[in-house]
Design an enzyme around this catalytic site. Structure first.
Site, short mmCIF file in Angstrom:
data_model
loop_
_atom_site.label_atom_id
_atom_site.label_comp_id
_atom_site.label_asym_id
_atom_site.label_seq_id
_atom_site.Cartn_x
_atom_site.Cartn_y
_atom_site.Cartn_z
N THR A 157 -5.51 -6.85 10.79
CA THR A 157 -5.78 -5.59 10.06
C THR A 157 -5.33 -4.39 10.88
O THR A 157 -4.74 -3.45 10.35
CB THR A 157 -7.30 -5.47 9.76
OG1 THR A 157 -7.71 -6.65 9.07
CG2 THR A 157 -7.60 -4.25 8.91
N ARG A 216 2.49 -6.42 9.24
CA ARG A 216 1.82 -5.24 9.80
C ARG A 216 2.40 -4.83 11.15
O ARG A 216 2.46 -3.64 11.47
CB ARG A 216 0.31 -5.48 9.87
CG ARG A 216 -0.34 -5.36 8.50
CD ARG A 216 -1.75 -5.81 8.51
NE ARG A 216 -2.46 -5.52 7.26
CZ ARG A 216 -3.55 -6.15 6.87
NH1 ARG A 216 -4.06 -7.11 7.62
NH2 ARG A 216 -4.14 -5.85 5.74
N TYR A 256 -12.51 -1.90 -3.99
CA TYR A 256 -13.03 -2.12 -2.64
C TYR A 256 -14.57 -2.02 -2.59
O TYR A 256 -15.11 -1.69 -1.54
CB TYR A 256 -12.44 -1.09 -1.68
CG TYR A 256 -11.03 -1.41 -1.20
CD1 TYR A 256 -10.77 -2.54 -0.42
CD2 TYR A 256 -9.96 -0.56 -1.48
CE1 TYR A 256 -9.50 -2.82 0.05
CE2 TYR A 256 -8.67 -0.84 -1.01
CZ TYR A 256 -8.46 -1.98 -0.24
OH TYR A 256 -7.19 -2.27 0.23
N HIS A 292 -2.26 -5.35 1.63
CA HIS A 292 -3.57 -5.98 1.47
C HIS A 292 -3.36 -7.42 1.02
O HIS A 292 -2.42 -7.70 0.29
CB HIS A 292 -4.39 -5.23 0.39
CG HIS A 292 -5.59 -6.01 -0.08
ND1 HIS A 292 -6.78 -6.01 0.60
CD2 HIS A 292 -5.76 -6.84 -1.13
CE1 HIS A 292 -7.64 -6.81 -0.03
NE2 HIS A 292 -7.04 -7.32 -1.08
N GLU A 336 -9.87 -9.95 -7.58
CA GLU A 336 -8.81 -8.95 -7.37
C GLU A 336 -7.65 -9.14 -8.36
O GLU A 336 -7.10 -8.15 -8.86
CB GLU A 336 -8.32 -9.03 -5.92
CG GLU A 336 -9.41 -8.56 -4.96
CD GLU A 336 -9.05 -8.69 -3.48
OE1 GLU A 336 -9.87 -8.25 -2.65
OE2 GLU A 336 -7.96 -9.20 -3.16
N PHE A 365 -15.62 3.96 6.72
CA PHE A 365 -14.23 4.29 6.37
C PHE A 365 -13.96 4.24 4.86
O PHE A 365 -12.83 4.46 4.45
CB PHE A 365 -13.26 3.36 7.11
CG PHE A 365 -13.47 1.88 6.85
CD1 PHE A 365 -12.98 1.29 5.70
CD2 PHE A 365 -14.15 1.09 7.77
CE1 PHE A 365 -13.16 -0.07 5.46
CE2 PHE A 365 -14.33 -0.28 7.53
CZ PHE A 365 -13.83 -0.85 6.37
N LYS A 409 0.82 -1.22 0.00
CA LYS A 409 0.00 0.00 0.00
C LYS A 409 0.85 1.27 0.00
O LYS A 409 2.05 1.23 0.29
CB LYS A 409 -0.93 -0.03 1.22
CG LYS A 409 -1.96 -1.17 1.18
CD LYS A 409 -2.97 -0.99 2.31
CE LYS A 409 -4.02 -2.09 2.27
NZ LYS A 409 -5.08 -1.85 3.29
N ASN A 423 -2.13 0.42 6.69
CA ASN A 423 -1.66 -0.85 7.25
C ASN A 423 -0.76 -1.66 6.30
O ASN A 423 -0.73 -2.88 6.35
CB ASN A 423 -2.83 -1.68 7.80
CG ASN A 423 -3.81 -2.08 6.73
OD1 ASN A 423 -3.67 -1.71 5.58
ND2 ASN A 423 -4.80 -2.88 7.09
N ARG A 432 -2.32 -14.16 4.77
CA ARG A 432 -3.03 -13.41 5.81
C ARG A 432 -2.36 -13.59 7.18
O ARG A 432 -2.30 -12.67 7.98
CB ARG A 432 -4.51 -13.78 5.83
CG ARG A 432 -5.21 -13.20 4.59
CD ARG A 432 -6.68 -13.50 4.55
NE ARG A 432 -7.44 -12.74 5.55
CZ ARG A 432 -7.87 -11.50 5.40
NH1 ARG A 432 -7.59 -10.82 4.30
NH2 ARG A 432 -8.57 -10.91 6.34
#
Ligand code: CMP
Length: 138
Positions: A92, A103, A50, A116, A127, A58, A10, A113, A86
């Protein structure tokens, strides 16, 4: 059986110069990088990506942030790739992320964060297709 997942480094992590360190962690964990590119996306493109979060409070903040600077979308492959990525990313909210996760090390907040990762096979398929053409995924 080998599985593919989709990930994005990100804008916060790219801005802070963490791209190479994050990629190293991913490769050390056994993922093959099938495709990767550096690009910037518009707010509308972030909204399309998204769309499942469109009703969340948010959403404006999230899509503004994701279009705020360059990102590295990528396709990763290994056995159990979706769940394993993950796990490697951590929670998250970085305040809840375990030691050794991406993270925990690189994320500043729940919004900024660092990374993704797809949460299921169907989302991974959507995606991957959102960012990459079939010819880029050989
Ligand atoms: P990601 O895995 O990219 O999927 C949706 C994103 O929404 C998530 O990571 C977070 O970065 C973001 N997000 C989730 N909850 C919040 C929140 N409360 N405030 C801002 N962003 C959030």
């Amino acid at each position: 059986m080998s599985q593919r997942t989709f990930s994005i480094i990100k804008p916060d992590a790219v801005r802070k110069g963490h791209t190479a360190a994050i990629l190293a962690k991913i490769q050390e964990a056994g993922f093959k990088v099938v495709a990767i590119k550096r690009m910037s996306i518009s707010k509308a493109q972030a909204e399309g990506f998204y769309y499942v979060h469109a009703e969340r409070p948010f959403f404006p903040e999230l899509t503004e942030f994701m279009s705020s600077g360059p990102i590295f979308p990528m396709v990763l492959e290994k056995e159990n790739a979706i769940a394993d990525l993950r796990k490697l990313m951590g929670a998250t909210n970085p305040a809840q992320a375990e030691e050794g996760t991406i993270r925990k090390e690189f994320a500043a907040s729940i919004g900024e964060n660092a990374i993704h990762g797809s949460d299921a096979e169907e989302t991974a398929a959507f995606e991957i297709g959102y960012f990459f053409a079939g010819i880029e995924l050989k």
